[in-house]
Design an enzyme around this catalytic site. Structure first.
Site, short mmCIF file in Angstrom:
data_model
loop_
_atom_site.label_atom_id
_atom_site.label_comp_id
_atom_site.label_asym_id
_atom_site.label_seq_id
_atom_site.Cartn_x
_atom_site.Cartn_y
_atom_site.Cartn_z
N HIS A 139 31.29 32.16 29.65
CA HIS A 139 30.89 32.25 31.07
C HIS A 139 29.55 31.57 31.36
CE1 HIS A 139 34.13 35.19 31.28
NE2 HIS A 139 33.93 35.40 32.55
N GLY A 188 35.92 28.53 30.65
CA GLY A 188 37.08 29.42 30.69
C GLY A 188 37.26 30.06 32.05
N HIS A 189 36.18 30.21 32.79
CA HIS A 189 36.26 30.79 34.13
C HIS A 189 35.76 29.76 35.15
CE1 HIS A 189 36.21 33.42 37.51
NE2 HIS A 189 36.31 34.53 36.81
N HIS A 258 45.11 34.05 35.29
CA HIS A 258 44.11 34.93 35.90
C HIS A 258 43.90 34.53 37.37
CE1 HIS A 258 40.02 36.48 36.64
NE2 HIS A 258 40.18 37.28 35.60
N GLU A 310 44.79 40.29 34.31
CA GLU A 310 44.40 40.15 35.72
C GLU A 310 45.16 38.97 36.35
OE1 GLU A 310 40.00 41.78 35.96
OE2 GLU A 310 40.03 39.94 34.79
N GLU A 326 42.77 41.93 42.88
CA GLU A 326 41.31 42.06 42.80
C GLU A 326 40.62 41.54 44.06
OE1 GLU A 326 39.48 40.29 39.32
OE2 GLU A 326 37.49 40.42 40.23
N CYS A 328 37.86 40.04 44.32
CA CYS A 328 37.33 38.68 44.16
C CYS A 328 38.42 37.62 44.37
CB CYS A 328 36.71 38.50 42.77
SG CYS A 328 35.10 39.29 42.62
N CYS A 403 31.73 42.41 39.64
CA CYS A 403 31.77 41.10 40.30
C CYS A 403 32.04 41.22 41.80
CB CYS A 403 32.85 40.25 39.65
SG CYS A 403 34.42 41.09 39.40
N CYS A 404 32.81 42.26 42.20
CA CYS A 404 33.30 42.28 43.58
C CYS A 404 32.23 42.64 44.63
CB CYS A 404 34.49 43.22 43.70
SG CYS A 404 35.85 42.88 42.55
#
Ligand code: ZN
Length: 647
Positions: A139, A188-189, A258, A310, A326, A328, A403-404
Site C-alpha cells: 500500500h 496492489g491497491h 476487490h 471484499e 463497502e 468506500c 478507510c470509510c
C-alpha cells in the site's frame, strides 16, 4: 475566487462537459444535501480528527519525525486515514478550528518525510529495508495517492501551500523509481493513478500523467504475481483478479475482484484516457461499467457481494443479507461516474451518482454523524449476531480498518463540485439541491425539498443576451415530468435524459420542474436468485426498507409478505427521525413459520396470514433507533411456490 474541485480536466482533455469550480456552487444548509454537508463538517470531520489521535495514526508519524516513541499502531496503511481527513479539511478551506489541524499535520508530514521524498510511517519505522519490495500488499503507492489528493485539495483551496511541495517531492521519487527508466511496478491497491493525473492537472508536470498511464498499461501483466515480487510474502490465495492484474485494462470486459480496487482503478483509467485523448482506453472503462451496472450492482447503488476478498462477485450474485457493499466502493462509484459524466455527458452516469449518493453512501453515517457502517447489507435477519465489526448490527464509532469515515468526510466536503457542469451550449444541472449556482452565463437559485418532493424551482438570472441551453436531468426513475417557465407550461421533451430549455433568457425567469414521485414497486431480474419473488419499495431517488422497530411486537420481519393488491403510498410523518416521508403498505404476516421444518414436500398453495399495516422508511436511515431486523426486499404475497406442506 475560482477554486477547482477534486476533478479538474485540462483544456486539452476529452470532455463533453466541464465541472464548475468548487466555490461556484453553494449548498443551502437548510436543504437535504446542504444539511448533510454541514453535519459532516461539524460532526463527522472533527470525529475523524479525534480518531486520528486515538487510533495512533498521528502517533506513527510523530515517531518517524522524532517527536514520540509510540510503536507503530493500526493498519500498515494508516497514513491514508490522515491524508483523507486532511483532504476533507482542505476542501472546507481549512478555516476556523481546522486551521490548526491542517497546518500542524502538514508540518508533521514535512518533518517525517525522508530526504529523498519517501513518506510512509509503517516502512520508515519498522521496515526500512523493505521499501517497494511488496507492491502487492504494501500500500505504499496507495498511501502516496491519498497524500497527493490531499495536497491537490490544499493547494486548490489555499488551505495550505506546503503540502503540495511534500507531495511533489514524493511524486518525483515515484517518477524516478517507477518511470520509464525505472522499475515496472504497480500497486496492489489502485489509487495512485487517479492521484497522479490530478497532480499533473494541478502542476502541469507531464511526468505524473505519463507515470499514471504507464501504471495502467502495466496492469494485467501479472506484476503482482508472488513470483514477480521481490519480497517473499505468502500468496494468501486471492488470485490476480483481486488486484485487477489478471488481464490488461484495455482488453478487460468484466468488473471483478476487490470492489474498491476495481472502482478506484477505473477513476484513474478515465482520468488518463481523457488527458491523453485515448478513446480506446475510455471505451474500455465504459465496457467495465456496462458489465458492473447491468449485472453486479445492488438496488442501493452499492457494489461488492462477497465478504471474502471484499469482492464484486458473479453476475446476479446479489444477496441482501451477505452484501458486503463497502462504503468506500460506493464513494468510488460516485467518483468514477462523475469522471465518465464529464467525459461523455451521458445521463446514465449522473443517474448512478444520484442513486449511490442517496442510498449506499448516505446509509453509512448515523444521524449523530459519529457512527458509520463499513459494510452496507440490504437485510439484517432477526437474531443476527452483530458483535463482529465485519457485519455489525449498528454503526460503529471507528474501525480497525477505518478507510470509510474519512472517505465520507472528503466526499461531503467537496460535494458542491458535483452538482452542475457547463459546455458551450450552456449549463447542466445533474443533482438537485437547494443551492446557488454561479456560472459565467447565469446565476441559478435552486429551491427544492428534493428528495422528498419532486418540485424544483430555479430562478435564472441570466448574464447572456445570446440564447443558451439550460439542461435539467430527468432521472431514469421518473416517468412523468412537467415544467413551466414563468408560469407557462413548456413541452417536456426529454432528450437523452435531460430536459433542454434553449432560449434567449430574459434577465430573470423562474423555471419549475416537477418530477412525479409516486411510490414504486421494484422487481429484480429473474436471475438474481436471492431476490426471486420479492419486490422493493422506492420513492424518487430513495430506496426504502422495513425495520423491526416499525413492525410491532410479535411480528418477525422475515415472515412478512407484501400485499400488492393495495398500492403502497407515501405518507407525511413528523415523528420518524428526520424523515418527513415514509411509505405505508399492506402486508401479511405468515402463520407458523418458525415451527415448520426447514425443508418439506412442495405443494402449490395460497398464502394465508394476518394482515398488517407496514411502515417503510428510507434505507439510509435504518439502524438509528434500536437494534433489530431490517429488509429492503420483501417477498410478495401471491400464489406461493415456496409454501410447504409437511412431508
Ligand atoms: Zn472503506
Amino acid at each position: 475566487m475560482s477554486t477547482p474541485g477534486p476533478v479538474a480536466p485540462t483544456g486539452d482533455a476529452l470532455a463533453a462537459v466541464a465541472p464548475l469550480s468548487l466555490d461556484a456552487v453553494v449548498l443551502d444548509p437548510n436543504g437535504h444535501l446542504g444539511g448533510w454537508q454541514q453535519r459532516s463538517a461539524e460532526l463527522s470531520l472533527p470525529h475523524c480528527i479525534d480518531n486520528l489521535e486515538s487510533s495512533g495514526a498521528l502517533g506513527n508519524l510523530r515517531h518517524v519525525a522524532g517527536r514520540g516513541e509510540q510503536p507503530f499502531t493500526g493498519m500498515w496503511f494508516a497514513d491514508s486515514d490522515v491524508y483523507k481527513t486532511l483532504e476533507a479539511a482542505a476542501w472546507t478551506g481549512g478555516a476556523g478550528a481546522l486551521r490548526g489541524f491542517v497546518d500542524d499535520t502538514v508540518e508533521l508530514l514535512g518533518a517525517a518525510q525522508d530526504s529523498d521524498g519517501y513518506l510512509n510511517s509503517w516502512y520508515q519505522l519498522d521496515h526500512p529495508a523493505d521499501r517497494w519490495r511488496d507492491l502487492r500488499w504494501g500500500h505504499e503507492l496507495y498511501c502516496a495517492g491519498h497524500l497527493i489528493q490531499a495536497a491537490v485539495a490544499a493547494d486548490r483551496t489555499g488551505a495550505n501551500g506546503k503540502l503540495i511541495e511534500i507531495a511533489t517531492r514524493f511524486a518525483d521519487l515515484l517518477v524516478e523509481r517507477f518511470g520509464p527508466d525505472g522499475q515496472d511496478g504497480i500497486c496492489g491497491h489502485p489509487e495512485i493513478e487517479t492521484a497522479l493525473v490530478e497532480l499533473y492537472r494541478q502542476t502541469g508536470r507531464r511526468a505524473y500523467l505519463d507515470l499514471a498511464g504507464r501504471m495502467i498499461d502495466l496492469r494485467g501483466h501479472r506484476l503482482l504475481d508472488s513470483k514477480n515480487q521481490a519480497a517473499d510474502i505468502a500468496d494468501r490465495g486471492f488470485g490476480l483478479q483481486y488486484f485487477q492484474d489478471h488481464e490488461p485494462v484495455r482488453v478487460a470486459t468484466a468488473a471483478t475482484g476487490h470492489a474498491v480496487r476495481q472502482l478506484y482503478l477505473e477513476a484513474g483509467v478515465v482520468d488518463v484516457a481523457v488527458e491523453t485523448g485515448d478513446a480506446e482506453l475510455l471505451a474500455a472503462s465504459e465496457r467495465i461499467w456496462d458489465d458492473l451496472f447491468a449485472t453486479k450492482t445492488y438496488l442501493t447503488g452499492a457494489h461488492g457481494s462477497r465478504h471474502r476478498d471484499e469482492a464484486i462477485g458473479d453476475a446476479y450474485e446479489l444477496p441482501s443479507d451477505r452484501a458486503y457493499a463497502e462504503t468506500c466502493a460506493a464513494i468510488a462509484s460516485f467518483h468514477w461516474n462523475w469522471r465518465l459524466l464529464l467525459a461523455t455527458g451521458r445521463h446514465r452516469y449522473a443517474d448512478e451518482m444520484e442513486r449511490v449518493l442517496y442510498n449506499a453512501i448516505a446509509v453509512s453515517t448515523a444521524v449523530d454523524g459519529r457512527h458509520f457502517f463499513y459494510s452496507n447489507p440490504l437485510q439484517l435477519r432477526a437474531g443476527h449476531d452483530g458483535s463482529d465489526e465485519d457485519a455489525p448490527s449498528q454503526r460503529l464509532s471507528w474501525y480497525r480498518c477505518s478507510c470509510c469515515p474519512p472517505n465520507l468526510a472528503r466526499l461531503l466536503a467537496s460535494l458542491p463540485g458535483y452538482l452542475a457542469t457547463t459546455d458551450p451550449s450552456g449549463v447542466q444541472l445533474h443533482l438537485y439541491a437547494s443551492a446557488t449556482v454561479r456560472t459565467s452565463t447565469a446565476v441559478l437559485h435552486v429551491r427544492t425539498d428534493y428528495p422528498w418532493d419532486g418540485r424544483i424551482a430555479i430562478t435564472v438570472d441570466s448574464a447572456a443576451s445570446e440564447p443558451w441551453t439550460l439542461a435539467l436531468r430527468v432521472p431514469a426513475w421518473c416517468a412523468d415530468a412537467f415544467a413551466t417557465i414563468d408560469g407557462e407550461p413548456v413541452e417536456v421533451d426529454v432528450e437523452a435524459g435531460y430536459l433542454r430549455l434553449h432560449r434567449a433568457w430574459p434577465a430573470s425567469s423562474t423555471i419549475v420542474l416537477e418530477l412525479a414521485m409516486p411510490v414504486r414497486l421494484i422487481a429484480p431480474h429473474p436471475r438474481v436468485d436471492a431476490l426471486r419473488g420479492c419486490v422493493a419499495l422506492a420513492r424518487g431517488p430513495l430506496v426504502y426498507c422495513v425495520e423491526q422497530v416499525d413492525a410491532g411486537t410479535g411480528v418477525v420481519l422475515d415472515d412478512i409478505r407484501l400485499d400488492p393488491t393495495e398500492a403502497p403510498t407515501g405518507v407525511v410523518r413528523d415523528d420518524l427521525l428526520d424523515v418527513p416521508v415514509a411509505i405505508a403498505a399492506r402486508a401479511v404476516v405468515m402463520d407458523d413459520q418458525a415451527p415448520s421444518p426447514i425443508y418439506s414436500g412442495w405443494q402449490s398453495t395460497t398464502p394465508s396470514g394476518r394482515p398488517i399495516e407496514l411502515t417503510a422508511i428510507p434505507y439510509y436511515r435504518w439502524a438509528n433507533r434500536e437494534p433489530g431486523a431490517m429488509r429492503v426486499w420483501l417477498p410478495v404475497a401471491v400464489a406461493d411456490v415456496t409454501k410447504r406442506s409437511p412431508s
